[in-house]
Design a protein around this motif. Structure first.
Motif, short mmCIF file in Angstrom:
data_model
loop_
_atom_site.label_atom_id
_atom_site.label_comp_id
_atom_site.label_asym_id
_atom_site.label_seq_id
_atom_site.Cartn_x
_atom_site.Cartn_y
_atom_site.Cartn_z
N ASN A 59 -10.62 -16.16 7.15
CA ASN A 59 -10.73 -15.77 8.56
C ASN A 59 -9.47 -15.03 9.01
O ASN A 59 -9.54 -13.99 9.67
N THR A 60 -8.31 -15.61 8.62
CA THR A 60 -7.05 -14.98 9.00
C THR A 60 -6.90 -13.62 8.34
O THR A 60 -6.51 -12.64 8.97
N VAL A 61 -7.25 -13.57 7.04
CA VAL A 61 -7.12 -12.32 6.29
C VAL A 61 -7.96 -11.23 6.92
O VAL A 61 -7.50 -10.10 7.14
N VAL A 62 -9.24 -11.57 7.22
CA VAL A 62 -10.15 -10.57 7.79
C VAL A 62 -9.65 -10.11 9.15
O VAL A 62 -9.58 -8.91 9.44
N ALA A 63 -9.24 -11.08 10.00
CA ALA A 63 -8.79 -10.72 11.35
C ALA A 63 -7.58 -9.79 11.29
O ALA A 63 -7.52 -8.78 12.00
N LEU A 64 -6.62 -10.11 10.42
CA LEU A 64 -5.41 -9.29 10.34
C LEU A 64 -5.69 -7.95 9.65
O LEU A 64 -5.07 -6.94 9.99
N SER A 65 -6.64 -7.94 8.69
CA SER A 65 -6.99 -6.66 8.05
C SER A 65 -7.59 -5.71 9.06
O SER A 65 -7.24 -4.53 9.12
N ILE A 66 -8.54 -6.23 9.88
CA ILE A 66 -9.17 -5.37 10.88
C ILE A 66 -8.11 -4.88 11.87
O ILE A 66 -8.08 -3.70 12.23
N ALA A 67 -7.20 -5.78 12.28
CA ALA A 67 -6.14 -5.38 13.21
C ALA A 67 -5.26 -4.30 12.59
O ALA A 67 -4.88 -3.34 13.26
N SER A 68 -4.98 -4.43 11.28
CA SER A 68 -4.13 -3.44 10.62
C SER A 68 -4.82 -2.08 10.54
O SER A 68 -4.18 -1.04 10.75
N VAL A 69 -6.14 -2.10 10.27
CA VAL A 69 -6.88 -0.84 10.24
C VAL A 69 -6.84 -0.18 11.61
O VAL A 69 -6.60 1.02 11.75
#
Lengths: 225, 104
Positions: B42-52
């Motif tokens: 969940n954390t990985v996905v949330a931060l990946s989307i934020a980084s994109v």
């Protein structure tokens, strides 16, 4: 005959050789300022990371007490304001004075809406007794011994969203100044640097929110049903 | 007069609209995905989307794509220092308690 120095213009001050050089210097200067801002906010993101890793369960409950639908919609409003801001910069590049004015006013409008919604959210926290330091502070679903950790979450929440909102308020002040200057016809295709660097600032504040939104509203929401 | 290779790049309105739509969709996706149980991801996905989203804003709205090399270097340097701040701090906090404290 002695050479006549060309008259100094807004786009070419005497200390620069070319307009491009002056523009690059302004852009680089703004980015250096933004780097200091990254480190400034970075300290707060570090605080958040450390305490979230220490108290993940309490932070999940506290985080889930925020309304993520309002948060998502407000993110959309802020992204919209970034779009109108970049359109104002584009209008500057093209020297379209009327479009500059319209897009700056739209950016101001969306920024204002964001701040208004933020104020509504903060007011909700007061009504729910989710204000750290409040004698009546109580977060539902958290053991009495862990209420302090919940207060910690809300301290970080208010510090980070508050600091972000402060940057927005400063941005609104800068936008108002630009709007007054744009009305006087100060900007043209050869000189729109203030709009350009204000755009960088505005987008930077947007990027901070892009990270604040998932970190404060979304992470570990699935743990709490 | 500016040098030919220093000319201002003017992106089309259409490209900005596309970026805005991508950002709005990503906001919707990250909000929806947060309800699913992906475990640690969940954390990985949330931060990946934020980084994109950050990259889209920085490259297109902040014109990093068209910036000169010095500006790009300064921005990358700033992110490097942020990474040092976060990572080195967490090497302490994440590894505390792995080894006992002598004499305690």
């Amino acid at each position: 005959m002695a050479d006549h120095a060309p008259a100094e213009t807004l786009a070419l001050r005497v200390q620069f050789d070319t307009e491009a050089q002056q523009k690059d210097a302004s852009t680089l200067g703004m980015w250096l300022f933004l780097i200091t801002e990254i480190m400034f906010f970075g300290g707060m993101f570090t605080v958040y990371t450390v305490y979230r890793s220490w108290y993940p369960d309490v932070f999940a409950i506290a985080s889930s007490s925020l309304n993520e639908i309002i948060g998502a919609l407000n993110t959309g409003v802020l992204l919209l304001s970034s779009f109108t801001m970049v359109m104002a910069v584009r209008a500057g590049q093209l020297g379209q004075r009327k479009a500059i004015l319209i897009f700056l006013i739209l950016t101001l409008l969306f920024g204002g809406i964001f701040l208004g919604v933020k104020g509504y959210e903060w007011n909700q926290k007061f009504e729910e007794h989710h204000i750290p330091g409040q004698a009546a502070f109580h977060l539902e679903g958290v053991a009495p011994s862990d209420q302090g950790h919940a207060q910690l979450f809300f301290s970080i929440y208010f510090a980070m969203t508050g600091l972000h909102a402060l940057h927005m308020v400063i941005g609104v002040g800068i936008l108002l100044t630009l709007i007054v200057q744009a009305r006087k016809g100060r900007f043209s295709a050869s000189y729109y640097t203030p709009i350009d660097v204000t755009g960088l600032y505005w987008h930077f504040v947007d990027v901070i929110w892009i990270f604040l939104f998932p970190l404060l509203y979304l992470i570990d929401r699935h743990l709490v049903k | 007069m500016s040098d030919p290779h220093e000319q201002t790049h003017i992106d089309s309105v259409g490209s900005y609209v596309k970026i805005l739509l991508a950002l709005l969709v990503a906001t919707g996706v990250t909000t929806a995905v947060a309800r699913l149980d992906l475990g640690a991801f969940n954390t990985v996905v949330a931060l990946s989307i934020a980084s994109v989203k950050m990259l889209l804003v920085a490259l297109f709205f902040m014109h990093i794509r068209h910036s000169n090399k010095l500006t790009k270097l300064v921005v990358a340097g700033g992110l490097l220092w942020l990474a040092i701040l976060l990572l080195l701090t967490m090497t302490d906090f994440a590894t505390r308690g792995i080894l006992g404290v002598p004499g305690k």
